[in-house]
Design a protein around this motif. Structure first.
Motif, mmCIF file in Angstrom:
data_model
loop_
_atom_site.group_PDB
_atom_site.id
_atom_site.type_symbol
_atom_site.label_atom_id
_atom_site.label_comp_id
_atom_site.label_asym_id
_atom_site.label_seq_id
_atom_site.Cartn_x
_atom_site.Cartn_y
_atom_site.Cartn_z
ATOM 1 N N SER A 44 45.138 46.757 -4.502
ATOM 2 C CA SER A 44 46.073 45.874 -5.193
ATOM 3 C C SER A 44 47.033 46.782 -5.956
ATOM 4 N N GLN A 45 48.315 46.416 -5.996
ATOM 5 C CA GLN A 45 49.279 47.262 -6.697
ATOM 6 C C GLN A 45 50.335 46.400 -7.373
ATOM 7 N N TYR A 46 50.780 46.881 -8.518
ATOM 8 C CA TYR A 46 51.855 46.171 -9.212
ATOM 9 C C TYR A 46 52.703 47.167 -9.984
ATOM 10 N N TRP A 47 53.853 46.676 -10.430
ATOM 11 C CA TRP A 47 54.813 47.504 -11.155
ATOM 12 C C TRP A 47 55.113 46.860 -12.507
ATOM 13 N N ASN A 78 51.431 45.502 5.175
ATOM 14 C CA ASN A 78 50.235 46.164 5.691
ATOM 15 C C ASN A 78 49.415 46.689 4.508
ATOM 16 N N SER A 79 48.492 45.863 4.061
ATOM 17 C CA SER A 79 47.667 46.270 2.917
ATOM 18 C C SER A 79 46.797 47.462 3.287
ATOM 19 N N ASP A 90 56.154 50.138 0.478
ATOM 20 C CA ASP A 90 55.624 48.769 0.599
ATOM 21 C C ASP A 90 56.574 47.768 -0.047
ATOM 22 N N LEU A 91 57.089 48.116 -1.223
ATOM 23 C CA LEU A 91 58.002 47.216 -1.921
ATOM 24 C C LEU A 91 59.293 47.022 -1.133
ATOM 25 N N ILE A 97 61.032 43.443 -0.284
ATOM 26 C CA ILE A 97 61.874 43.188 -1.461
ATOM 27 C C ILE A 97 62.893 42.082 -1.196
ATOM 28 N N ASP A 98 63.272 41.884 0.068
ATOM 29 C CA ASP A 98 64.227 40.814 0.369
ATOM 30 C C ASP A 98 63.634 39.443 0.029
#
Length: 408
Positions: free
Chosen positions: A227-230, A269-270, A295-296, A300-301
């Motif tokens: 899992s990833q976030y910014w 693609n996790s 990945d982003l 992002i669109d």
């Protein structure tokens, strides 16, 4: 500690292990429970969570577990005389496609079923609540004011502190090397400091749980999936009191973070990893050499439909960790079939913080020999049949489940 005895021993001092210890010591005073954590408490998946304390979900079996987390927070705040500073800001579900509208209608009816407040709001009202949010494409927006988020590390350590006050023996820096098996009975654990025998052994080891399950001959159906976030730079449009925003049509979510915006996406693609390849010290693991930017960029669109300023907004922090995912995005937990005295508190599917109270309560009851007060039928460890949790095919299957996930 050459050959100790306990009523219960827990492998893993993350949020599940600490929550189980809290409930067990609360409801079974005088019994001996030992929690073994090889690093520091709550330092792996727990501290890296986005920590949405989601109450209302499409998977109704999760809801009683999440509601119990809120009960636990209130009780622990009273016990410690401290506030956990849970942010009850509500959540907005933004549906911009007909399929998402139908999902939202189901979710709103579930909220009514559970007595949770839920209303539809206009696009203008939603934008006023979260000025960064572009609502032009929204068909319907549901608002649930009772939803919240928290500091996940704080929640985990509240469980641990209250458990210790109630008599739990919580040990950091103690590594469990293997289960102590006597035929088809889990009789305790081997550690680097000796053996601990126990009436019940609970595996709450997060990404590493399949390794311990395999020692009992169990192919545990979950896989560590990233899992990833910014977290953005601070900006006026990121109000600290803004609601959580779930964007199923962008497969994204966002919440306030002290004047910044924390947001996460479901990448195309996790990334998954075999538990055999994840180091004991998770901080040494490289989740993404480019901090998730590739990945982003691929999705992002979808995000810019609702967050057009993302291109101009500085990204200050990148956070990643492993969640235990399954092909059906259900938890994987309960009693081990065919093995006596072994319980597996695993497979959080990104909901570990929210459901921690119910999970803690359930496993404390089972460890004490009482019935599980919750319905775990959809979480059954055998529901996929025989699987190899270390095969690339299985790891890919679990990763695809996260990539396809639309809900928060």
């Amino acid at each position: 500690m050459n050959n100790e005895k306990a009523d219960v021993v827990i492998i893993g001092g993350g949020i599940f292990g600490c929550a189980i210890a809290y409930y067990y010591t609360r409801d079974n005073p005088g019994e001996k429970i030992i929690v073994l954590e090889r690093n520091e408490l709550c330092n792996a998946a727990t501290s890296r969570a986005a920590a949405l304390m989601t109450r209302i979900r499409s998977k109704k079996a999760f809801i009683p577990l999440s509601l119990e987390t809120y009960n636990a927070v209130t009780a622990m705040e009273q016990q410690l005389g401290e506030s956990m500073d849970v942010k009850t800001v509500g959540v907005m579900h933004v549906a911009a496609e007909e399929s998402s509208v139908k999902d939202l209608e189901v979710l709103m009816s579930i909220a009514t079923e559970f007595g949770e407040p839920a209303t539809y709001i206009t696009a203008g009202e939603a934008h006023n609540k979260a000025p960064w949010l572009k609502t032009d494409e929204a068909i319907r927006i549901g608002y649930m004011p009772g939803e919240a988020y928290c500091d996940p590390y704080l929640l985990g350590t509240f469980y641990a502190r209250c458990a210790k006050m109630q008599g739990a023996d919580i040990r950091q820096g103690v590594e469990v090397t293997s289960l102590l098996m006597e035929g088809n009975v889990a009789a305790g654990v081997h550690t680097k400091d000796g053996v601990i025998r126990a009436n019940k052994v609970i595996v709450a080891a997060g990404a590493w749980a399949p390794l311990f399950a395999a020692q009992a001959g169990i192919g545990l159906p979950m896989a560590p999936v990233r899992s990833q976030y910014w977290i953005t730079e601070k900006a006026p449009e990121f109000r600290v009191d803004a609601p959580i925003v779930l964007l199923p049509d962008a497969q994204a979510y966002a919440r306030p973070e002290g004047g910044s915006l924390l947001f996460g996406i479901r990448e195309k693609n996790s990334f998954s990893a075999s538990p055999k390849e994840i180091p004991a010290e998770i901080n040494s693991f490289s989740f993404s050499p480019d901090k998730g930017m590739q990945d982003l960029s691929e999705v992002i669109d979808r995000l810019t439909r609702f967050f057009p300023a993302v291109y101009e907004t500085g990204l200050k922090y990148y956070v990643a960790g492993f969640s235990g995912y399954t092909p059906d995005n259900n938890l994987t937990m309960g009693a081990a079939h065919g093995i006596a005295n072994l319980l597996l508190a695993t497979g959080c599917v990104g909901a570990g913080i929210a459901v921690s109270g119910g999970v803690g309560h359930a496993f404390a009851e089972m460890a004490a020999g009482r019935p599980n007060p919750y319905d775990f039928s959809s979480f059954d460890i055998n529901r996929f049949g025989e699987i190899d949790p270390f095969s690339q095919e299985w790891l890919d299957k679990c990763a695809r489940a996260r990539s396809a996930k639309k809900s928060g």
